[in-house]
Motif scaffolding. Sequence first.
Motif, PDB file in Angstrom:
ATOM      1  N   GLN A  40      -5.369  -1.476 -10.497  1.00 54.30           N
ATOM      2  CA  GLN A  40      -4.372  -0.971  -9.799  1.00 54.30           C
ATOM      3  C   GLN A  40      -3.280  -0.329 -10.677  1.00 54.30           C
ATOM      4  O   GLN A  40      -2.613   0.549 -10.462  1.00 54.30           O
ATOM      5  CB  GLN A  40      -3.695  -2.027  -9.219  1.00 54.30           C
ATOM      6  CG  GLN A  40      -4.205  -2.701  -8.050  1.00 54.30           C
ATOM      7  CD  GLN A  40      -3.662  -3.720  -7.237  1.00 54.30           C
ATOM      8  OE1 GLN A  40      -2.518  -4.028  -7.292  1.00 54.30           O
ATOM      9  NE2 GLN A  40      -4.416  -4.318  -6.352  1.00 54.30           N
ATOM     10  N   ALA A  41      -3.191  -0.805 -12.160  1.00 51.64           N
ATOM     11  CA  ALA A  41      -2.395  -0.414 -13.192  1.00 51.64           C
ATOM     12  C   ALA A  41      -2.553   1.006 -13.574  1.00 51.64           C
ATOM     13  O   ALA A  41      -1.928   2.077 -13.736  1.00 51.64           O
ATOM     14  CB  ALA A  41      -2.207  -1.323 -14.166  1.00 51.64           C
ATOM     15  N   GLU A  42      -3.990   1.340 -13.487  1.00 49.09           N
ATOM     16  CA  GLU A  42      -4.657   2.495 -13.896  1.00 49.09           C
ATOM     17  C   GLU A  42      -4.681   3.503 -12.876  1.00 49.09           C
ATOM     18  O   GLU A  42      -4.398   4.806 -13.242  1.00 49.09           O
ATOM     19  CB  GLU A  42      -6.098   2.557 -14.160  1.00 49.09           C
ATOM     20  CG  GLU A  42      -7.004   3.643 -14.776  1.00 49.09           C
ATOM     21  CD  GLU A  42      -6.254   4.170 -16.186  1.00 49.09           C
ATOM     22  OE1 GLU A  42      -6.344   5.496 -16.407  1.00 49.09           O
ATOM     23  OE2 GLU A  42      -5.734   3.293 -17.087  1.00 49.09           O
ATOM     24  N   TYR A  43      -4.707   3.189 -11.642  1.00 45.36           N
ATOM     25  CA  TYR A  43      -4.643   3.984 -10.475  1.00 45.36           C
ATOM     26  C   TYR A  43      -3.712   3.741  -9.652  1.00 45.36           C
ATOM     27  O   TYR A  43      -3.675   3.467  -8.510  1.00 45.36           O
ATOM     28  CB  TYR A  43      -6.082   4.031  -9.810  1.00 45.36           C
ATOM     29  CG  TYR A  43      -7.215   4.486 -10.735  1.00 45.36           C
ATOM     30  CD1 TYR A  43      -7.685   5.798 -10.913  1.00 45.36           C
ATOM     31  CD2 TYR A  43      -8.073   3.424 -11.235  1.00 45.36           C
ATOM     32  CE1 TYR A  43      -8.616   6.139 -11.870  1.00 45.36           C
ATOM     33  CE2 TYR A  43      -9.024   3.845 -12.200  1.00 45.36           C
ATOM     34  CZ  TYR A  43      -9.321   5.039 -12.500  1.00 45.36           C
ATOM     35  OH  TYR A  43     -10.402   5.201 -13.254  1.00 45.36           O
ATOM     36  N   THR A  44      -2.667   4.119 -10.140  1.00 45.10           N
ATOM     37  CA  THR A  44      -1.184   3.777  -9.376  1.00 45.10           C
ATOM     38  C   THR A  44      -1.055   4.540  -8.124  1.00 45.10           C
ATOM     39  O   THR A  44      -1.513   5.812  -8.025  1.00 45.10           O
ATOM     40  CB  THR A  44      -0.042   3.902 -10.036  1.00 45.10           C
ATOM     41  OG1 THR A  44       0.145   5.235 -10.648  1.00 45.10           O
ATOM     42  CG2 THR A  44       0.193   2.927 -11.218  1.00 45.10           C
ATOM     43  N   GLY A  45      -0.890   3.961  -7.037  1.00 49.87           N
ATOM     44  CA  GLY A  45      -0.734   4.897  -5.735  1.00 49.87           C
ATOM     45  C   GLY A  45      -2.184   4.932  -4.917  1.00 49.87           C
ATOM     46  O   GLY A  45      -2.265   5.042  -3.779  1.00 49.87           O
ATOM     47  N   PHE A  80      -7.644  -1.635  -4.212  1.00 53.25           N
ATOM     48  CA  PHE A  80      -8.281  -2.222  -5.218  1.00 53.25           C
ATOM     49  C   PHE A  80      -7.522  -3.657  -5.629  1.00 53.25           C
ATOM     50  O   PHE A  80      -7.524  -4.357  -6.611  1.00 53.25           O
ATOM     51  CB  PHE A  80      -7.979  -1.600  -6.683  1.00 53.25           C
ATOM     52  CG  PHE A  80      -8.797  -0.241  -6.723  1.00 53.25           C
ATOM     53  CD1 PHE A  80     -10.242  -0.231  -6.497  1.00 53.25           C
ATOM     54  CD2 PHE A  80      -8.041   0.913  -7.305  1.00 53.25           C
ATOM     55  CE1 PHE A  80     -10.923   0.991  -6.552  1.00 53.25           C
ATOM     56  CE2 PHE A  80      -8.825   2.087  -7.301  1.00 53.25           C
ATOM     57  CZ  PHE A  80     -10.076   2.073  -7.146  1.00 53.25           C
ATOM     58  N   SER A  81      -7.210  -4.082  -4.251  1.00 48.90           N
ATOM     59  CA  SER A  81      -6.631  -5.563  -4.312  1.00 48.90           C
ATOM     60  C   SER A  81      -7.512  -6.603  -4.770  1.00 48.90           C
ATOM     61  O   SER A  81      -8.970  -6.374  -4.460  1.00 48.90           O
ATOM     62  CB  SER A  81      -6.106  -5.938  -2.948  1.00 48.90           C
ATOM     63  OG  SER A  81      -6.984  -6.127  -1.918  1.00 48.90           O
ATOM     64  N   ALA A  82      -7.375  -7.873  -5.004  1.00 48.69           N
ATOM     65  CA  ALA A  82      -8.282  -8.673  -5.445  1.00 48.69           C
ATOM     66  C   ALA A  82      -9.051  -9.160  -4.147  1.00 48.69           C
ATOM     67  O   ALA A  82     -10.406  -9.244  -4.028  1.00 48.69           O
ATOM     68  CB  ALA A  82      -7.624 -10.186  -5.897  1.00 48.69           C
ATOM     69  N   ARG A  83      -8.536  -9.242  -3.040  1.00 49.36           N
ATOM     70  CA  ARG A  83      -9.111  -9.527  -1.815  1.00 49.36           C
ATOM     71  C   ARG A  83     -10.329  -8.391  -1.456  1.00 49.36           C
ATOM     72  O   ARG A  83     -11.349  -8.761  -0.795  1.00 49.36           O
ATOM     73  CB  ARG A  83      -7.804  -9.742  -0.585  1.00 49.36           C
ATOM     74  CG  ARG A  83      -8.581  -9.949   0.639  1.00 49.36           C
ATOM     75  CD  ARG A  83      -7.464  -9.958   1.723  1.00 49.36           C
ATOM     76  NE  ARG A  83      -8.033 -10.180   3.092  1.00 49.36           N
ATOM     77  CZ  ARG A  83      -7.459  -9.819   4.035  1.00 49.36           C
ATOM     78  NH1 ARG A  83      -6.001  -9.201   3.954  1.00 49.36           N
ATOM     79  NH2 ARG A  83      -8.042  -9.841   5.290  1.00 49.36           N
ATOM     80  N   ASN A  84      -9.849  -7.288  -1.571  1.00 51.66           N
ATOM     81  CA  ASN A  84     -10.777  -6.175  -1.119  1.00 51.66           C
ATOM     82  C   ASN A  84     -12.010  -6.330  -2.040  1.00 51.66           C
ATOM     83  O   ASN A  84     -13.173  -5.911  -1.900  1.00 51.66           O
ATOM     84  CB  ASN A  84     -10.020  -4.729  -1.185  1.00 51.66           C
ATOM     85  CG  ASN A  84     -10.702  -3.704  -0.336  1.00 51.66           C
ATOM     86  OD1 ASN A  84     -11.257  -4.113   0.608  1.00 51.66           O
ATOM     87  ND2 ASN A  84     -10.610  -2.573  -0.603  1.00 51.66           N
ATOM     88  N   LEU A  85     -11.578  -6.339  -3.453  1.00 49.37           N
ATOM     89  CA  LEU A  85     -12.721  -6.642  -4.561  1.00 49.37           C
ATOM     90  C   LEU A  85     -13.829  -7.431  -4.197  1.00 49.37           C
ATOM     91  O   LEU A  85     -14.973  -7.402  -3.966  1.00 49.37           O
ATOM     92  CB  LEU A  85     -12.432  -6.734  -5.830  1.00 49.37           C
ATOM     93  CG  LEU A  85     -11.332  -5.576  -6.527  1.00 49.37           C
ATOM     94  CD1 LEU A  85     -10.991  -6.139  -7.852  1.00 49.37           C
ATOM     95  CD2 LEU A  85     -12.241  -4.249  -6.606  1.00 49.37           C
TER      96      LEU A  85
END
Length: 127
Positions: free
Chosen positions: A66-71, A75-80
């Motif tokens: 999320q930090a690398e691909y802002t917006g 990439f939430s932990a739940r989705n991962l």
Amino acid sequence: MENLPSNYQQTLLLLKERIKLAQYKSLPLFNTEMILMYLDFGKVISEKLKSGWGGGIVDNLSKDLQAEYTGVKGFSARNLRRMKLVFEEIGTNSNWTQLVSKIPWGHTNLLFSKVKETEKRTFYIMQ
């Protein structure tokens, strides 16, 4: 501003419509590629956790992505964790992969979180 040809606005509108058509037609391709990427993520996460990585590492991966691909969403932990679950459920079955890649991830996500029986999942995916 220069004098524009009399049919300039008509040409501009034609080009804009072509852009809209290309965007519309590319959505299914984008969705398929995104879901295939999600399945790849699920495979990597599954393999790393089986090789001894702790479950909390998914939270770290989520934060770093999320930090690398802002917006960029997804990439939430739940989705991962859901990517891992879907990968583990369908494995390398190319039929399942093809079916899952043709429906939106939100539908896949909902289906795998609510429906536990493989036969029912197959039915709903095919619908």
